[in-house]
Enzyme design. Structure first.
Site, PDB file in Angstrom:
ATOM      1  N   CYS A 166      -0.636  -3.704  22.111  1.00 58.79           N
ATOM      2  CA  CYS A 166      -1.981  -2.809  22.183  1.00 58.79           C
ATOM      3  C   CYS A 166      -1.401  -1.526  22.996  1.00 58.79           C
ATOM      4  CB  CYS A 166      -3.114  -3.503  22.748  1.00 58.79           C
ATOM      5  SG  CYS A 166      -4.538  -2.241  22.768  1.00 58.79           S
ATOM      6  N   CYS A 174      -4.408   4.826  17.253  1.00 57.81           N
ATOM      7  CA  CYS A 174      -3.143   4.847  17.701  1.00 57.81           C
ATOM      8  C   CYS A 174      -2.101   4.629  16.759  1.00 57.81           C
ATOM      9  CB  CYS A 174      -3.019   3.555  18.794  1.00 57.81           C
ATOM     10  SG  CYS A 174      -3.420   1.933  18.418  1.00 57.81           S
ATOM     11  N   LYS A 199      -4.419  -5.092  12.665  1.00 56.11           N
ATOM     12  CA  LYS A 199      -5.153  -4.370  11.872  1.00 56.11           C
ATOM     13  C   LYS A 199      -6.442  -5.096  11.148  1.00 56.11           C
ATOM     14  CE  LYS A 199      -1.174  -1.693   9.764  1.00 56.11           C
ATOM     15  NZ  LYS A 199      -0.626  -1.432   8.633  1.00 56.11           N
ATOM     16  N   CYS A 222     -11.515   3.791  21.973  1.00 51.82           N
ATOM     17  CA  CYS A 222     -10.124   4.015  21.931  1.00 51.82           C
ATOM     18  C   CYS A 222      -9.851   3.775  20.493  1.00 51.82           C
ATOM     19  CB  CYS A 222      -9.209   3.349  23.066  1.00 51.82           C
ATOM     20  SG  CYS A 222      -7.373   3.608  22.632  1.00 51.82           S
ATOM     21  N   GLY A 232       0.743  -1.125  -0.046  1.00 48.04           N
ATOM     22  CA  GLY A 232       0.127  -0.093   0.126  1.00 48.04           C
ATOM     23  C   GLY A 232       1.031   1.240  -0.072  1.00 48.04           C
ATOM     24  N   ASP A 233       2.087   1.263   0.938  1.00 46.41           N
ATOM     25  CA  ASP A 233       2.876   2.492   0.838  1.00 46.41           C
ATOM     26  C   ASP A 233       3.462   2.500  -0.563  1.00 46.41           C
ATOM     27  OD1 ASP A 233       2.430   2.573   3.820  1.00 46.41           O
ATOM     28  OD2 ASP A 233       4.009   0.915   3.885  1.00 46.41           O
ATOM     29  N   GLY A 280      -2.488  -3.300   1.647  1.00 44.30           N
ATOM     30  CA  GLY A 280      -2.184  -2.892   0.159  1.00 44.30           C
ATOM     31  C   GLY A 280      -3.254  -3.328  -0.687  1.00 44.30           C
ATOM     32  N   CYS A 301     -10.417  -0.738  19.010  1.00 46.76           N
ATOM     33  CA  CYS A 301     -10.503  -0.027  18.013  1.00 46.76           C
ATOM     34  C   CYS A 301     -10.858  -0.852  16.759  1.00 46.76           C
ATOM     35  CB  CYS A 301      -9.045   0.405  17.593  1.00 46.76           C
ATOM     36  SG  CYS A 301      -7.763  -0.660  17.339  1.00 46.76           S
ATOM     37  N   GLN A 341      -7.073 -10.055   5.401  1.00 50.53           N
ATOM     38  CA  GLN A 341      -5.666  -9.800   6.172  1.00 50.53           C
ATOM     39  C   GLN A 341      -5.165  -8.434   5.900  1.00 50.53           C
ATOM     40  OE1 GLN A 341      -4.922 -12.672   7.834  1.00 50.53           O
ATOM     41  NE2 GLN A 341      -5.910 -14.493   6.964  1.00 50.53           N
TER      42      GLN A 341
END
Length: 443
Positions: free
Chosen positions: A400, A387, A273, A384, A156-157, A347, A412, A267
């Site tokens: 966490c 982060c 995530k 929350c 993804g970056d 990604g 989250c 995934q």
């Protein structure tokens, strides 16, 4: 020839975060030539080594793209700024051309100077010998060979960074090439056929920019990625202050089916995530199937059991299995023909966005501005959250950051309900004027 590291910003800006510096001994340090101290030079060497994994960049030959006309004086921008000066009564002044801020102004001899900064700075280099100015060069990328190295960051970056490679060629009118991981090479070549790809750094370019996604304030890059949207980070590093145009993806493969389908990806680069609502994916997949859609799971791995986190994420049972080590071009074509995509901050979500597939993004761990914009982002901001972008903690290192070992751990991602995801899907269907198969003839 010795190596001497320098930095563009005031060295005091880096002492506290990089060294164990208290207010008391900072006063003592200020009375020294900080750059010349062994502690600081060793620190800078370790900082660069931690980013680049070895020290070959320190000793690699300097390019001959810049003709200095002076024996023993060599200059390039292939590892930040690199300048070799032979023995003699030399004075070197290095500054930023536009602002006039001077970074380095010292007497040197028989030395290779290397900057810590590896992002775009409009460098100006001036050399004096025996008090007389004999050389000056201002970095100008026009017509020059420039390499963008994107080595080991997430998919993804990299997809977020690619439009800036094209924009750099347009903006600076330079000869741009890039180094990419092999799995992304074909996709990038298809979208950017005019950008040459190289296999390794040759040090023969005028300048090389190494792209990172740093979670710190070390001086190798100008920004901590937690403080900037992912689709802006590369622009900041390359001195480009506009959002570049994305190329339009056109499919080059036939669809896998004529049936209407939805792609999902459960995934991500780390299991935390993932969408951690109990049976959440099963509920949503069953909902999609009730609308008449086929549901394809397109992750590389059907299951990811992270023993350290104690999280096991697997393909929803009712989803059709399109997992496996499938080429990115096949994934891109599959997403192009899909009605829409549902996934995480990963990604494959960026790939969906790159090919124009409407995306529902389930991501409470990051802030709304972090990934690409979609109207169908799903998060619960009443617990929350965010982060990943919190510079007070280390999302990647901490299990966490705020609630490890408690019932609130990863809330989250746990407290995003299937109803929230289904609401986003329903809005997407209406906004994009889709007609679910259950409603009958699609014509």
């Amino acid at each position: 020839m010795k190596i001497f590291f320098f930095c563009a910003r005031n060295i005091e800006d880096y002492l506290s975060p990089l060294l164990d510096v208290t207010e008391k001994n900072l006063v003592d340090l200020k009375n020294k030539n900080l750059l010349a101290t062994a502690d600081v030079q060793n620190l800078f060497r370790s900082v660069i080594k931690s980013h680049f994994e070895d020290e070959k960049y320190f000793d690699a030959p300097i390019s001959d793209e810049i003709k200095t006309g002076i024996d023993g004086v060599k200059l390039d921008f292939n590892f930040g700024l690199r300048l070799e000066v032979p023995a003699g009564n030399w004075r070197v002044r290095i500054s930023e051309f536009d602002s006039g801020v001077i970074f380095f102004d010292k007497l040197v001899s028989d030395v290779r100077l290397i900057s810590l900064e590896n992002y775009y700075i409009h460098w100006q280099v001036e050399l004096y010998l025996d008090g007389a100015k004999i050389f000056s060069h201002v970095m100008d990328l026009t017509g020059r060979k420039v390499l963008i190295s994107i080595p080991k960051i997430g998919m993804g970056d990299i997809i977020a960074a690619l439009p800036y490679v094209k924009e750099m060629k347009r903006r600076y009118k330079c000869q741009v090439s890039m180094i990419l991981p092999k799995f992304l090479s074909d996709f990038a070549a298809y979208l950017y056929p005019d950008i040459l790809q190289e296999s390794e750094i040759s040090y023969k370019h005028y300048a090389t920019f190494h792209l990172f996604m740093p979670f710190n304030i070390l001086p190798v890059w100008s920004i901590d990625m937690r403080n900037c949207p992912m689709d802006r980070i590369t622009g900041v590093a390359l001195g480009i202050n506009t959002l570049p145009h994305k190329p339009i993806f056109e499919p080059n493969m036939a669809p896998v089916t004529d049936d209407p389908y939805v792609c999902i990806a459960v995934q991500a680069s780390t299991a935390k995530k993932g969408w951690l609502y109990p049976n959440g994916w099963d509920i949503v997949v069953n909902y999609l199937k009730s609308l008449g859609y086929r549901v394809f799971c397109i992750d590389r791995d059907a299951e990811n059991a992270d023993k350290n986190l104690g999280i096991d994420i697997h393909k929803p049972q009712a989803a059709e299995d399109f997992t496996g080590n499938i080429s990115l071009m096949e994934r891109a074509n599959m997403l192009y023909y899909a009605e829409f995509f549902i996934g995480l901050g990963s990604g494959l979500a960026w790939l969906a966005d790159a090919v124009g597939c409407p995306a529902v993004l389930i991501a409470g761990f990051s802030q709304d501005w972090c990934e690409f914009y979609t109207s169908y982002r799903v998060a619960n901001r009443l617990v929350c959250n965010g982060c990943f972008n919190d510079i007070r903690v280390s999302y990647m290192k901490d299990k966490c950051p705020y609630h490890e070992g408690t019932e609130r751990e990863w809330e989250c991602q746990k407290k995003i309900s299937p109803r929230q995801v289904i609401n986003a899907v329903e809005r997407l269907i209406v906004d994009n004027k889709l007609k679910p198969p259950v409603l009958g003839n699609r014509d």
